[in-house]
Design a protein around this motif. Sequence first.
Motif, mmCIF file in Angstrom:
data_model
loop_
_atom_site.group_PDB
_atom_site.id
_atom_site.type_symbol
_atom_site.label_atom_id
_atom_site.label_comp_id
_atom_site.label_asym_id
_atom_site.label_seq_id
_atom_site.Cartn_x
_atom_site.Cartn_y
_atom_site.Cartn_z
ATOM 1 N N ARG A 1 3.602 1.348 -1.154
ATOM 2 C CA ARG A 1 3.915 1.811 -2.214
ATOM 3 C C ARG A 1 3.659 2.653 -3.841
ATOM 4 N N ARG B 1 1.148 4.023 -3.037
ATOM 5 C CA ARG B 1 0.691 5.133 -2.913
ATOM 6 C C ARG B 1 1.687 5.893 -3.459
ATOM 7 N N ARG B 2 2.821 5.484 -2.865
ATOM 8 C CA ARG B 2 4.488 6.773 -3.322
ATOM 9 C C ARG B 2 4.794 6.340 -5.200
ATOM 10 N N GLN B 3 3.639 5.274 -5.612
ATOM 11 C CA GLN B 3 3.833 5.657 -7.295
ATOM 12 C C GLN B 3 2.081 6.539 -7.968
ATOM 13 N N GLY B 4 0.959 6.432 -7.385
ATOM 14 C CA GLY B 4 0.020 7.423 -7.899
ATOM 15 C C GLY B 4 -0.886 6.088 -7.590
ATOM 16 N N LEU B 5 -0.588 5.332 -7.244
ATOM 17 C CA LEU B 5 -1.472 4.037 -8.230
ATOM 18 C C LEU B 5 -2.695 3.888 -6.290
ATOM 19 N N HIS C 1 1.445 -1.501 -0.185
ATOM 20 C CA HIS C 1 0.236 0.287 -0.066
ATOM 21 C C HIS C 1 1.150 0.986 0.087
ATOM 22 N N THR D 1 -4.956 6.086 -3.316
ATOM 23 C CA THR D 1 -5.199 7.772 -2.865
ATOM 24 C C THR D 1 -4.775 6.928 -1.546
ATOM 25 N N GLU D 2 -4.391 8.909 -0.493
ATOM 26 C CA GLU D 2 -4.401 8.348 0.642
ATOM 27 C C GLU D 2 -6.105 7.797 1.346
#
Length: 99
Positions: free
Chosen positions: A86, A88-92, A84, A94-95
């Motif tokens: 990773r 979020r870091r790749q933009g796949l 999760h 959301t927060e």
Amino acid sequence: MSPVAEVLVGLGVLVALASSVGALLTRDVLTRLHFVTPVTSLAAPLVGAGLAVDAGWSATAAMDLLIVLVLAAAGPMLAAATAHARARRQGLATEKAPE
């Protein structure tokens, strides 16, 4: 070492080796994570069971099984949290938490 213990440890080592080779051959972090999770959920319990069978009913066997239980319970949760983070870091992902 008894034959049953040898088979259990051997199967655990085989699963760990296969997972390692699979992780080495992939390039994506999320795919690698899928190859590494069988080590905590399958290989470690097999090796721990083999060690417990070899030790017999003793404090050593109880400690082996406790470690395997904690690892088998925590491993998938850590893998999910890592995936999760990773994603979020790749933009796949959301927060925002799912509802």
